[in-house]
Scaffold this active site. Structure first.
Site, PDB file in Angstrom:
ATOM      1  N   ASP A 105       6.604 -36.584-101.000  1.00  0.00           N
ATOM      2  CA  ASP A 105       6.896 -35.269-101.673  1.00  0.00           C
ATOM      3  C   ASP A 105       8.200 -34.586-100.802  1.00  0.00           C
ATOM      4  O   ASP A 105       8.042 -34.075 -99.426  1.00  0.00           O
ATOM      5  CB  ASP A 105       5.866 -34.340-101.478  1.00  0.00           C
ATOM      6  CG  ASP A 105       6.169 -33.179-102.179  1.00  0.00           C
ATOM      7  OD1 ASP A 105       7.363 -32.612-102.409  1.00  0.00           O
ATOM      8  OD2 ASP A 105       5.328 -32.147-102.260  1.00  0.00           O
ATOM      9  N   TYR A 131       6.145 -35.627 -95.910  1.00  0.00           N
ATOM     10  CA  TYR A 131       5.720 -34.554 -96.662  1.00  0.00           C
ATOM     11  C   TYR A 131       6.762 -33.517 -96.116  1.00  0.00           C
ATOM     12  O   TYR A 131       6.518 -32.878 -95.251  1.00  0.00           O
ATOM     13  CB  TYR A 131       4.296 -34.123 -96.451  1.00  0.00           C
ATOM     14  CG  TYR A 131       4.153 -32.465 -97.402  1.00  0.00           C
ATOM     15  CD1 TYR A 131       4.649 -32.410 -98.653  1.00  0.00           C
ATOM     16  CD2 TYR A 131       3.381 -31.689 -96.674  1.00  0.00           C
ATOM     17  CE1 TYR A 131       4.273 -31.195 -99.090  1.00  0.00           C
ATOM     18  CE2 TYR A 131       2.961 -30.580 -96.958  1.00  0.00           C
ATOM     19  CZ  TYR A 131       3.489 -30.204 -98.282  1.00  0.00           C
ATOM     20  OH  TYR A 131       3.239 -28.801 -99.202  1.00  0.00           O
ATOM     21  N   ASP A 153      -1.366 -30.768-108.784  1.00  0.00           N
ATOM     22  CA  ASP A 153      -0.223 -30.343-109.580  1.00  0.00           C
ATOM     23  C   ASP A 153       0.975 -31.149-109.562  1.00  0.00           C
ATOM     24  O   ASP A 153       1.754 -31.227-110.341  1.00  0.00           O
ATOM     25  CB  ASP A 153       0.301 -28.823-109.057  1.00  0.00           C
ATOM     26  CG  ASP A 153       0.066 -28.803-107.643  1.00  0.00           C
ATOM     27  OD1 ASP A 153      -0.131 -29.910-106.735  1.00  0.00           O
ATOM     28  OD2 ASP A 153       0.456 -27.552-106.976  1.00  0.00           O
ATOM     29  N   HIS A 154       0.724 -32.222-108.826  1.00  0.00           N
ATOM     30  CA  HIS A 154       1.565 -33.622-108.689  1.00  0.00           C
ATOM     31  C   HIS A 154       0.926 -34.503-109.462  1.00  0.00           C
ATOM     32  O   HIS A 154      -0.166 -34.705-109.484  1.00  0.00           O
ATOM     33  CB  HIS A 154       2.099 -34.045-107.438  1.00  0.00           C
ATOM     34  CG  HIS A 154       2.539 -33.089-106.336  1.00  0.00           C
ATOM     35  ND1 HIS A 154       3.926 -33.554-105.974  1.00  0.00           N
ATOM     36  CD2 HIS A 154       2.284 -31.802-106.059  1.00  0.00           C
ATOM     37  CE1 HIS A 154       4.365 -32.514-105.273  1.00  0.00           C
ATOM     38  NE2 HIS A 154       3.283 -31.573-105.147  1.00  0.00           N
ATOM     39  N   GLU A 207      -0.282 -33.844 -98.504  1.00  0.00           N
ATOM     40  CA  GLU A 207      -1.178 -32.563 -98.518  1.00  0.00           C
ATOM     41  C   GLU A 207      -2.824 -33.064 -98.626  1.00  0.00           C
ATOM     42  O   GLU A 207      -3.254 -32.832 -99.597  1.00  0.00           O
ATOM     43  CB  GLU A 207      -0.737 -31.822-100.057  1.00  0.00           C
ATOM     44  CG  GLU A 207       0.324 -31.121 -99.773  1.00  0.00           C
ATOM     45  CD  GLU A 207       0.426 -29.611-100.529  1.00  0.00           C
ATOM     46  OE1 GLU A 207      -0.299 -28.650-100.083  1.00  0.00           O
ATOM     47  OE2 GLU A 207       1.192 -29.725-101.581  1.00  0.00           O
TER      48      GLU A 207
END
Length: 266
Positions: free
Chosen positions: A146, A105, A246-247, A34
DNA sequence: ATGACACCTACGAGGTGA
């Protein structure tokens, strides 16, 4: 070798946090997801100043993946997965850095049902087929990133709330299971069976403070890599920093092949 | 049902992604 993965949720917006973590954790290899930046906006100068070489595949606004290696240039072996030439999402990049490292991802897939969910399943199928090829290689292979999948109920703070979410739909869990079944080792789960481990906490509802998390960032190791596995951890404290992703970053330690051989001959 | 955050366009705030 310390190998890490970190979904940064915007590499430029997150640059300060990323550099701070790199300086503290000193991983040898890092897979980023990301990036949310086009190819020319990747902050290569700052990354190099921190001591890392990098390859990346950017994309305007969304997605984007990169591989960083301390003190060396990762040798690019692939951008994008085979099987759907019209797919222009930047979601896979691969390099040789002490073995083969694939940084991925996987599509989020929400909302379910719908075209985004279908795309996720297609992407999973392409990964499955390509991963089987990687296992044929002589060298150790690590598929990291991810995956946007919680593999089991242990990997979700409240499984019953997630049954119709694209990250936990039964089809998606099955796809992950089938992939691992080719002969991969889920490094975190392998070293911490039965333990609640999360790698992601939503920004809202005070999720981090409540430890309402998900385990969706995974390391899949070929048998050659799994033999060298000594540690697998989450840098959870980084999620608590101001302006955090957020990770949280996740990392594994792979024993140096040379050290192992030396020990054996003793 | 709600919410947070970063991205975009384009100058103010709303749409999208997840």
């Amino acid at each position: 070798m310390k190998l890490a993965t970190y979904n940064v949720n915007g590499v430029n917006g997150r640059l300060e946090v990323l550099l701070r973590w790199l300086d503290q954790a000193k991983p040898d290899v890092v897979c980023l997801q990301e990036l949310k930046a086009p190819q020319e906006k990747f902050p290569i100068k700052a990354i190099e100043a921190a001591g890392y070489g990098a390859i990346w595949q950017g994309q305007k606004s969304w997605n984007g993946v990169a591989i960083l290696a301390m003190g060396q240039e990762p040798r690019l072996t692939r951008k994008g997965l085979p099987g759907e030439p019209e797919d222009e999402h930047s979601r896979y990049i691969e390099a040789i850095v002490d073995g083969m490292v694939g940084c991925l991802y996987l599509p989020n897939g929400n909302p379910y049902p719908g075209p985004k969910f279908d795309y996720k399943l297609r992407w999973f199928r392409r990964l499955h087929d390509y991963a089987a090829e990687l296992l044929e290689l002589e060298e150790p292979v690590v598929l990291v990133g991810d995956y946007n999948v919680m593999p089991t109920e242990l990997d979700v703070y409240k499984p019953e709330r997630w049954t119709n979410d694209a990250l936990f739909r039964v089809e998606v869990r099955e796809a992950y299971k089938k992939l691992v079944g080719q002969g991969w080792t889920d490094a975190l789960r392998h070293l911490h069976p039965g333990e609640r481990i999360y790698t992601f906490w939503d920004y809202f509802r005070n999720a981090f403070a409540r430890d309402a998390g998900l385990r969706i960032d995974h390391f899949l190791l070929s048998s050659g890599a799994a033999r060298r596995l000594t540690k697998a951890e989450v840098d959870k404290h980084v999620r608590g920093w101001d302006h955090s992703s957020d990770h949280a970053p996740v990392w594994i330690e792979l024993q140096d092949e040379l050290v192992k051989k030396t020990r054996k001959t003793k």
